[in-house]
Design an enzyme around this catalytic site. Structure first.
Site, PDB file in Angstrom:
ATOM      1  N   ASP A 143      -2.196  -4.234  13.901  1.00  0.00           N
ATOM      2  CA  ASP A 143      -2.935  -3.807  15.088  1.00  0.00           C
ATOM      3  C   ASP A 143      -4.052  -4.805  15.364  1.00  0.00           C
ATOM      4  OD1 ASP A 143      -3.748  -2.066  12.561  1.00  0.00           O
ATOM      5  OD2 ASP A 143      -5.568  -2.383  13.735  1.00  0.00           O
ATOM      6  N   GLY A 188       0.826  -1.197   0.000  1.00  0.00           N
ATOM      7  CA  GLY A 188       0.000   0.000   0.000  1.00  0.00           C
ATOM      8  C   GLY A 188       0.862   1.249   0.000  1.00  0.00           C
ATOM      9  N   ARG A 221      -0.667  -8.360  -3.686  1.00  0.00           N
ATOM     10  CA  ARG A 221      -0.682  -7.254  -2.735  1.00  0.00           C
ATOM     11  C   ARG A 221      -0.016  -7.719  -1.458  1.00  0.00           C
ATOM     12  NH1 ARG A 221      -2.538  -3.519   0.740  1.00  0.00           N
ATOM     13  NH2 ARG A 221      -3.895  -4.222   2.416  1.00  0.00           N
ATOM     14  N   ARG A 242       7.293   1.620   1.024  1.00  0.00           N
ATOM     15  CA  ARG A 242       7.603   0.203   1.200  1.00  0.00           C
ATOM     16  C   ARG A 242       8.030  -0.427  -0.132  1.00  0.00           C
ATOM     17  NH1 ARG A 242       3.417  -1.657   4.892  1.00  0.00           N
ATOM     18  NH2 ARG A 242       4.557  -0.399   6.370  1.00  0.00           N
TER      19      ARG A 242
HETATM   20  N1  HPA Z   1      -8.594  -1.174   9.654  1.00  0.00           N
HETATM   21  C1  HPA Z   1      -8.551  -1.074   8.326  1.00  0.00           C
HETATM   22  N2  HPA Z   1      -7.454  -1.284   7.640  1.00  0.00           N
HETATM   23  C2  HPA Z   1      -6.337  -1.609   8.304  1.00  0.00           C
HETATM   24  C3  HPA Z   1      -6.312  -1.732   9.687  1.00  0.00           C
HETATM   25  C4  HPA Z   1      -7.515  -1.508  10.403  1.00  0.00           C
HETATM   26  O1  HPA Z   1      -7.571  -1.593  11.642  1.00  0.00           O
HETATM   27  N3  HPA Z   1      -5.054  -2.048  10.057  1.00  0.00           N
HETATM   28  C5  HPA Z   1      -4.330  -2.125   8.934  1.00  0.00           C
HETATM   29  N4  HPA Z   1      -5.091  -1.864   7.865  1.00  0.00           N
END
Ligand code: HPA
Length: 236
Positions: free
Chosen positions: A208, A23, A90, A27
Protein backbone atom coordinates in the site's frame (compact mmCIF):
# COMPACT_ATOMS: atom_id res chain seq x y z
CA UNK A 1 16.86 -25.25 26.79
CA UNK A 2 14.23 -26.79 24.53
CA UNK A 3 11.31 -26.96 24.24
CA UNK A 4 10.74 -23.22 24.65
CA UNK A 5 7.50 -21.51 25.75
CA UNK A 6 6.42 -20.89 22.13
CA UNK A 7 8.15 -23.61 20.10
CA UNK A 8 7.43 -27.02 21.53
CA UNK A 9 9.95 -29.21 19.72
CA UNK A 10 12.16 -31.83 21.33
CA UNK A 11 14.45 -32.16 18.30
CA UNK A 12 16.47 -29.21 17.00
CA UNK A 13 17.13 -31.00 13.70
CA UNK A 14 13.55 -30.29 12.64
CA UNK A 15 14.58 -26.67 12.21
CA UNK A 16 17.10 -25.58 9.54
CA UNK A 17 19.95 -23.14 10.18
CA UNK A 18 18.21 -20.70 7.83
CA UNK A 19 14.66 -19.55 8.48
CA UNK A 20 12.47 -17.58 6.06
CA UNK A 21 9.99 -15.63 8.10
CA UNK A 22 6.84 -14.14 6.55
CA UNK A 23 4.52 -12.28 8.92
CA UNK A 24 1.45 -14.24 7.87
CA UNK A 25 1.56 -17.92 8.85
CA UNK A 26 -0.55 -18.80 5.78
CA UNK A 27 2.21 -17.38 3.63
CA UNK A 28 4.64 -19.80 5.27
CA UNK A 29 2.31 -22.60 4.17
CA UNK A 30 2.17 -21.17 0.64
CA UNK A 31 5.97 -21.00 0.37
CA UNK A 32 6.36 -24.58 1.60
CA UNK A 33 3.72 -25.88 -0.84
CA UNK A 34 4.94 -23.84 -3.81
CA UNK A 35 8.71 -23.94 -3.59
CA UNK A 36 9.97 -26.65 -1.22
CA UNK A 37 10.43 -30.41 -1.53
CA UNK A 38 10.38 -33.08 1.17
CA UNK A 39 8.30 -30.77 3.38
CA UNK A 40 7.67 -31.65 7.01
CA UNK A 41 5.21 -29.59 9.03
CA UNK A 42 6.58 -28.46 12.38
CA UNK A 43 3.93 -29.06 14.99
CA UNK A 44 4.06 -27.32 18.32
CA UNK A 45 4.77 -23.74 17.26
CA UNK A 46 2.26 -21.75 19.28
CA UNK A 47 -0.27 -19.82 17.14
CA UNK A 48 1.92 -20.28 14.10
CA UNK A 49 2.62 -22.52 11.10
CA UNK A 50 6.12 -23.77 10.41
CA UNK A 51 7.54 -26.09 7.75
CA UNK A 52 10.96 -27.47 6.97
CA UNK A 53 11.94 -28.62 3.49
CA UNK A 54 14.52 -28.24 0.74
CA UNK A 55 15.13 -25.71 -2.01
CA UNK A 56 17.87 -26.71 -4.49
CA UNK A 57 19.07 -29.25 -1.92
CA UNK A 58 19.41 -26.53 0.74
CA UNK A 59 17.52 -27.18 3.95
CA UNK A 60 15.29 -24.30 4.94
CA UNK A 61 12.54 -23.63 7.48
CA UNK A 62 9.66 -21.27 6.81
CA UNK A 63 7.75 -20.02 9.81
CA UNK A 64 5.35 -17.13 10.40
CA UNK A 65 6.46 -14.35 12.73
CA UNK A 66 3.06 -12.87 13.52
CA UNK A 67 2.52 -9.12 13.31
CA UNK A 68 4.53 -6.57 15.26
CA UNK A 69 7.82 -6.43 17.12
CA UNK A 70 6.81 -8.32 20.28
CA UNK A 71 5.63 -11.25 18.15
CA UNK A 72 8.65 -11.52 15.82
CA UNK A 73 10.80 -10.78 18.86
CA UNK A 74 9.62 -13.90 20.67
CA UNK A 75 9.80 -16.37 17.78
CA UNK A 76 13.10 -15.13 16.38
CA UNK A 77 14.74 -15.08 19.83
CA UNK A 78 13.75 -18.67 20.52
CA UNK A 79 14.90 -19.81 17.06
CA UNK A 80 18.27 -18.04 17.34
CA UNK A 81 19.00 -18.80 20.97
CA UNK A 82 17.50 -22.24 21.58
CA UNK A 83 17.16 -23.91 18.18
CA UNK A 84 20.61 -22.95 16.81
CA UNK A 85 19.24 -20.95 13.88
CA UNK A 86 22.01 -18.89 12.27
CA UNK A 87 20.10 -16.58 9.94
CA UNK A 88 16.59 -15.31 9.56
CA UNK A 89 15.33 -13.59 6.43
CA UNK A 90 12.06 -11.81 7.05
CA UNK A 91 9.83 -11.46 3.97
CA UNK A 92 6.97 -9.08 4.57
CA UNK A 93 4.80 -6.30 3.26
CA UNK A 94 5.25 -2.57 3.69
CA UNK A 95 3.55 0.74 3.11
CA UNK A 96 5.36 3.20 0.84
CA UNK A 97 6.40 6.63 2.13
CA UNK A 98 7.90 7.63 -1.23
CA UNK A 99 6.54 8.45 -4.68
CA UNK A 100 9.47 6.40 -6.02
CA UNK A 101 8.27 3.18 -4.36
CA UNK A 102 5.21 1.78 -6.12
CA UNK A 103 2.85 -1.10 -5.38
CA UNK A 104 4.61 -4.47 -5.72
CA UNK A 105 8.12 -3.01 -5.72
CA UNK A 106 10.55 -5.10 -3.68
CA UNK A 107 12.57 -3.31 -0.99
CA UNK A 108 15.81 -4.59 0.53
CA UNK A 109 16.04 -3.21 4.05
CA UNK A 110 19.47 -1.69 4.74
CA UNK A 111 18.56 -0.28 8.18
CA UNK A 112 15.46 -0.09 10.34
CA UNK A 113 14.58 3.12 12.17
CA UNK A 114 12.13 2.78 15.05
CA UNK A 115 10.72 4.78 17.95
CA UNK A 116 10.26 1.39 19.64
CA UNK A 117 12.05 0.74 22.94
CA UNK A 118 12.63 -2.91 21.99
CA UNK A 119 16.43 -2.78 21.62
CA UNK A 120 16.91 -0.53 24.65
CA UNK A 121 14.55 -2.54 26.86
CA UNK A 122 16.33 -5.70 25.88
CA UNK A 123 19.66 -4.15 26.81
CA UNK A 124 21.24 -4.56 23.40
CA UNK A 125 21.42 -1.01 22.05
CA UNK A 126 20.18 2.49 22.81
CA UNK A 127 20.26 3.30 19.08
CA UNK A 128 17.08 4.06 17.15
CA UNK A 129 18.51 2.73 13.88
CA UNK A 130 19.75 -0.84 13.50
CA UNK A 131 21.31 -2.35 10.36
CA UNK A 132 20.57 -5.61 8.56
CA UNK A 133 23.48 -8.03 8.25
CA UNK A 134 25.62 -6.86 5.30
CA UNK A 135 26.76 -10.32 4.17
CA UNK A 136 23.15 -11.52 3.95
CA UNK A 137 22.11 -8.41 2.04
CA UNK A 138 24.96 -8.96 -0.42
CA UNK A 139 23.70 -12.48 -1.07
CA UNK A 140 20.18 -11.18 -1.62
CA UNK A 141 21.48 -8.56 -4.08
CA UNK A 142 23.33 -11.27 -6.03
CA UNK A 143 20.27 -13.52 -6.11
CA UNK A 144 18.02 -10.69 -7.34
CA UNK A 145 20.55 -9.79 -10.06
CA UNK A 146 20.72 -13.37 -11.22
CA UNK A 147 16.93 -13.66 -11.39
CA UNK A 148 16.70 -10.30 -13.14
CA UNK A 149 14.39 -8.90 -10.45
CA UNK A 150 14.61 -5.24 -9.48
CA UNK A 151 15.05 -4.61 -5.77
CA UNK A 152 15.39 -1.19 -4.14
CA UNK A 153 17.66 -0.85 -1.09
CA UNK A 154 16.28 1.49 1.55
CA UNK A 155 16.15 2.49 5.19
CA UNK A 156 12.68 1.62 6.48
CA UNK A 157 10.53 2.56 9.47
CA UNK A 158 9.55 -0.20 11.93
CA UNK A 159 6.42 1.21 13.53
CA UNK A 160 4.76 0.12 16.77
CA UNK A 161 1.35 1.09 15.45
CA UNK A 162 -0.54 0.51 12.22
CA UNK A 163 -3.19 3.15 13.01
CA UNK A 164 -1.81 6.58 13.89
CA UNK A 165 -4.08 9.37 15.15
CA UNK A 166 -1.78 11.93 13.52
CA UNK A 167 -1.74 10.27 10.13
CA UNK A 168 0.67 12.67 8.43
CA UNK A 169 3.56 12.09 10.86
CA UNK A 170 5.03 9.68 8.33
CA UNK A 171 6.13 12.69 6.28
CA UNK A 172 8.41 13.92 9.10
CA UNK A 173 9.80 10.42 9.68
CA UNK A 174 10.53 10.02 5.97
CA UNK A 175 12.28 13.42 5.83
CA UNK A 176 14.29 12.97 9.03
CA UNK A 177 15.44 9.36 8.63
CA UNK A 178 15.17 8.77 4.87
CA UNK A 179 12.86 5.88 5.68
CA UNK A 180 10.96 5.23 2.46
CA UNK A 181 8.64 2.47 3.68
CA UNK A 182 6.93 1.29 6.84
CA UNK A 183 6.43 -2.14 8.39
CA UNK A 184 6.30 -3.40 11.97
CA UNK A 185 8.95 -6.07 12.61
CA UNK A 186 12.50 -5.53 11.29
CA UNK A 187 13.86 -3.47 14.18
CA UNK A 188 13.18 -6.23 16.71
CA UNK A 189 14.58 -8.91 14.42
CA UNK A 190 17.79 -6.91 13.90
CA UNK A 191 18.05 -6.25 17.66
CA UNK A 192 17.81 -9.98 18.41
CA UNK A 193 20.43 -10.78 15.78
CA UNK A 194 22.75 -8.20 17.31
CA UNK A 195 22.12 -9.48 20.85
CA UNK A 196 22.81 -13.08 19.91
CA UNK A 197 25.52 -12.54 17.25
CA UNK A 198 23.36 -14.01 14.48
CA UNK A 199 22.40 -12.81 10.99
CA UNK A 200 19.18 -11.13 9.90
CA UNK A 201 17.84 -9.51 6.75
CA UNK A 202 14.49 -8.33 5.46
CA UNK A 203 12.81 -8.13 2.06
CA UNK A 204 9.55 -6.25 1.73
CA UNK A 205 6.96 -5.94 -1.02
CA UNK A 206 4.99 -2.69 -1.19
CA UNK A 207 1.34 -3.53 -0.41
CA UNK A 208 0.00 0.00 0.00
CA UNK A 209 1.08 3.59 -0.47
CA UNK A 210 0.69 6.38 2.04
CA UNK A 211 1.54 8.78 -0.80
CA UNK A 212 -1.07 7.73 -3.38
CA UNK A 213 -3.44 5.81 -1.04
CA UNK A 214 -3.48 2.84 -3.43
CA UNK A 215 -3.67 -0.64 -1.94
CA UNK A 216 -3.42 -4.21 -3.19
CA UNK A 217 -5.99 -6.97 -2.78
CA UNK A 218 -5.16 -10.13 -0.83
CA UNK A 219 -5.08 -12.22 -4.01
CA UNK A 220 -2.84 -9.78 -5.90
CA UNK A 221 -0.49 -9.72 -2.93
CA UNK A 222 -0.13 -13.48 -2.83
CA UNK A 223 0.95 -13.59 -6.47
CA UNK A 224 3.22 -10.54 -6.43
CA UNK A 225 4.97 -11.68 -3.29
CA UNK A 226 6.44 -14.73 -5.02
CA UNK A 227 9.19 -12.50 -6.45
CA UNK A 228 10.54 -11.69 -3.01
CA UNK A 229 10.21 -15.33 -1.97
CA UNK A 230 12.26 -16.43 -4.98
CA UNK A 231 14.96 -13.88 -4.22
CA UNK A 232 15.20 -15.08 -0.61
CA UNK A 233 15.26 -18.77 -1.56
CA UNK A 234 17.85 -18.28 -4.29
CA UNK A 235 20.14 -16.45 -1.87
CA UNK A 236 20.60 -19.59 0.27
N1 HPA B 1 1.92 0.40 8.04
C1 HPA B 1 2.55 -0.46 8.83
N2 HPA B 1 2.88 -1.66 8.44
C2 HPA B 1 2.56 -2.04 7.19
C3 HPA B 1 1.91 -1.19 6.31
C4 HPA B 1 1.57 0.12 6.76
O1 HPA B 1 0.98 0.93 6.04
N3 HPA B 1 1.72 -1.85 5.15
C5 HPA B 1 2.25 -3.07 5.31
N4 HPA B 1 2.77 -3.20 6.54
Amino acid sequence: MIPTPHIELENKDLIAKTVLMPGDPLRAKYIAETFLTKVVQINGVRNMFGYTGYFNKKKVTVMGSGMGMPSIGIYSYELFNFYDVEQIIRIGSCGSYSKDLNLYDVVLVTDAYSESSYAKTMGVSSRKILPATKSLNNRLIKAADKLGFKMTPSIIHSSDVFYRINHDEWKDIQAKYQANAVEMESFALFANAKALKKKAACLLTVSDSLVTHEATSAKERQEAFTKMMEIALNSL
